[in-house]
Scaffold this active site. Sequence first.
Site, short mmCIF file in Angstrom:
data_model
loop_
_atom_site.label_atom_id
_atom_site.label_comp_id
_atom_site.label_asym_id
_atom_site.label_seq_id
_atom_site.Cartn_x
_atom_site.Cartn_y
_atom_site.Cartn_z
N GLU A 1 38.26 24.09 22.81
CA GLU A 1 37.49 24.50 23.99
C GLU A 1 37.99 25.84 24.48
O GLU A 1 39.18 26.13 24.36
CB GLU A 1 37.71 23.50 25.15
N TYR B 1 36.66 19.04 31.84
CA TYR B 1 37.20 18.96 30.49
C TYR B 1 38.02 17.70 30.19
O TYR B 1 38.52 17.55 29.09
CB TYR B 1 38.02 20.20 30.15
N ASP C 1 39.76 30.66 32.72
CA ASP C 1 40.77 31.23 33.61
C ASP C 1 40.36 30.99 35.05
O ASP C 1 39.82 31.85 35.72
CB ASP C 1 40.90 32.73 33.32
N CYS D 1 35.36 66.74 55.96
CA CYS D 1 36.00 66.76 54.64
C CYS D 1 34.93 66.66 53.55
O CYS D 1 34.16 65.69 53.53
CB CYS D 1 36.98 65.59 54.54
N CYS E 1 45.17 66.33 53.32
CA CYS E 1 44.08 65.92 52.43
C CYS E 1 43.98 66.89 51.25
O CYS E 1 43.89 68.10 51.46
CB CYS E 1 42.77 65.87 53.20
N LYS F 1 46.91 30.96 23.33
CA LYS F 1 46.55 32.07 24.23
C LYS F 1 46.13 33.33 23.47
O LYS F 1 46.65 33.62 22.40
CB LYS F 1 47.77 32.42 25.13
N CYS G 1 42.42 60.60 55.45
CA CYS G 1 42.17 61.98 55.86
C CYS G 1 41.38 61.94 57.16
O CYS G 1 40.39 61.22 57.27
CB CYS G 1 41.36 62.70 54.79
N CYS H 1 40.42 68.84 51.78
CA CYS H 1 40.08 69.72 52.90
C CYS H 1 41.30 70.20 53.68
O CYS H 1 41.17 70.99 54.61
CB CYS H 1 39.09 69.03 53.84
N LYS I 1 39.63 28.26 26.96
CA LYS I 1 40.54 28.02 28.07
C LYS I 1 40.06 28.87 29.24
O LYS I 1 40.20 30.09 29.23
CB LYS I 1 41.98 28.38 27.70
S1 IVH Z 1 43.04 20.41 29.48
C1 IVH Z 1 46.69 17.67 30.01
N1 IVH Z 1 41.10 22.09 28.98
O1 IVH Z 1 44.78 25.25 31.66
C2 IVH Z 1 45.72 18.71 29.69
N2 IVH Z 1 42.79 22.75 30.50
O2 IVH Z 1 47.89 25.07 31.37
C3 IVH Z 1 44.94 19.17 30.85
N3 IVH Z 1 42.43 24.95 31.49
O3 IVH Z 1 45.81 23.00 34.15
C4 IVH Z 1 44.29 20.44 30.68
N4 IVH Z 1 40.54 25.41 30.47
O4 IVH Z 1 43.90 24.66 34.65
C5 IVH Z 1 42.24 21.87 29.64
N5 IVH Z 1 39.29 23.47 28.50
C6 IVH Z 1 40.43 23.25 29.15
C7 IVH Z 1 40.95 24.20 30.05
C8 IVH Z 1 42.15 23.91 30.70
C9 IVH Z 1 41.44 25.84 31.34
C10 IVH Z 1 43.60 25.15 32.37
C11 IVH Z 1 43.81 24.05 33.38
C12 IVH Z 1 45.13 23.47 33.04
C13 IVH Z 1 45.80 24.64 32.39
C14 IVH Z 1 46.88 24.17 31.46
#
Ligand code: IVH
Length: 669
Positions: free
Chosen positions: A117, A229, A121, A434, A411, A317, A429, A414, A119
């Site tokens: 999946e 998730y 942010d 200006c 400034c 990552k 300024c 000016c 990840k």
């Molecule tokens: S699973 C025990 N799936 O990443 C596993 N986490 O460092 C629970 N996150 O706390 C997390 N996308 O904030 C999972 N598709 C995804 C995710 C995801 C983002 C974040 C989440 C989690 C952190 C883990």
Amino acid sequence: MDKPAAERRISELRNQINHHNWRYYVEDQPEISDADYDKLFHELVKLEEQFPDLASADSPTRRVGAPPLDKFVQVRHRSPMLSLEDAFSEAEILDFDERVKRFLGLPADKDIDYVCEPKMDGLAVELIYENGAFTVGSTRGDGFVGEDVTQNLKTVKTIPLRLNLTHPPQLLELRGEVYLSLAAFQKLNQEREEAGEPPFANPRNAAAGSLRQLDSKITAKRPLSIFCYAPGEATGAEFTSQHGFLTNIPHWGVPANPLARKVANIQEVLAYYREMAAKRDSLPYEIDGVVVKVDSFAIQRELGEKTRSPRWAVAYKFPPRQAITVVERIVPSVGRTGVVTPVAFLRPVEVSGVTVSRATLHNWEELEKKDIREGDTVVVERAGDVIPAVVQVVADQRPKDAAKFPVPQTCPECGSEVVKIPGEVAIRCMGLSCPAQIRESIIHFASRNAMDIDGLGEKYIEQLLRLGLVKNVADLYYLTKDHFMQFERMGDKLADNLLTAIEQSKQRELSRFIYALGIRQVGEHTAKLLAKSFGSMEHLEKTSAEELLSIREIGPQVASSILSFFHNQENLLVIRRLVAAGVKPTVEEKTVGGKFTGRTFVFTGSLTRFSRDEAKRMVENEGGHAAGSVSKKTDYVVAGAEAGSKLDKARELGVQVITEEEFLQLLES
Ligand code: IVH
């Protein structure tokens, strides 16, 4: 490294990581990039592995997130919300696969089904559904106890308040990531900068800052989304696999990321990662890697958990979007409100497909703190943002003669005095004429979200100024074709188009017009509020502090900025000339659908049925406006006992006076 040295380094790392955890999880304002944080964390994990007797239960490597803030009610998670172990290379992923098999006693060449999946942010939350209804929502907090943000989560449009199931489970906990799209993040930051507030460092902090608000009305204005998730505890629902879970929940109305995919072995995981890395820059939201999970829940249970993360999952990552380059020059630049900020002009460098040649240094304090000098070799990073940032200086590559860049005393455009406004980091300024401020304010006036004068961009505005054809925004509406024909390379048709665009802008909505004026601290959102509350420029121009402060969300600083703008004779003159040229902002519909839309109420005397604040909220919830003083625009005065001068004034002006009871009847009618 010997043991005493390791001990010192471990303690140093723990202190640093604890400090950065606080900045990130509690204050939503990190000081270092995620990549730099990961580096520190990784170093600590490795050292603790190497010297196991130096590991301790209170090490940040054993903890998840940060304790919940006192300002929220706390929620204990029925089962802890864990974190994930990070991996940064193919080798680490292959290691993960091997560890899984070893733990399960499987041969090394056996294939395991995984789910991959993106990840997201954002920030992790838990949603509790009881008999199908969303009852409690919380942040992850320290993994055991989170913050109750139910009301705020209810404003997230993609979270169903009720599961779409005829026989919903008695209890279902869903875990997911709340996030802000890149477009929403950039818009929010733009508004914050315009309002003089510090921008969020990345979409995650913006999402966290938006969700951890005490006032859910603020959260409601931020278009947060969610992807779920994982299930938490459940009674009356059974899932056998991650893939089964992810394909089921969308039918119940719960969003799951459609990019998630089940794969048959670890090689396919690596391919998925490469695919997502290539897609990363074209996604509408920020992802910082790929999460890899063993698909079968039975196998997940068998593998179990370590202190802070499960053995059945890993976060692979992405490398940070960083590059190394040289600061060629530092240039103080003057914005439309006169704020002078340092900008770094960089030797052009490609950062994941985008050529970067400039980076904002935000303010002089930051320049000082990071000690960035001309000639320095620096690390630049794009963090899901349009504007790249200088992360740090490569210290040992500093040229011998590199000197600190002085904070300007005048400034740069000016020569006027610059002053540091108390309570702000910015320097400003003070020159009224200006040229940089004038140029920036005209560019802002014509820009897309303001008066939207199509085609009239920076280059033409600069020519108009150079030729002395405009001195302020009102002059734009007095331009003729002959004026434009004085430009280099200007054709008949182009000149006509520009004139038409100027003409068309005369009838923009009032909120755009207010925003276009460039009143300090009035971004698009505040401009909309003002347009809605006042309905016309005439009314807004004559407003008082009291009236402004009666508008929810407008605080004393913004109010005083608005007042000083309209007390300035030059500004009023510009507005007069705009109006004389035919600029006629259109009036927007006030909050639609409310019972009191377009109505102004004044409450006076001692109220017994509700407090003044409650009264105000009731009026506003119905789209009305609660003002502090009586004028011809007042529709109703609600008078309690011992009402004094406001009641007299209402009678004098013939404004309808009603009792508290009558007000409640109106509300319920
Ligand atoms: S699973 C025990 N799936 O990443 C596993 N986490 O460092 C629970 N996150 O706390 C997390 N996308 O904030 C999972 N598709 C995804 C995710 C995801 C983002 C974040 C989440 C989690 C952190 C883990």
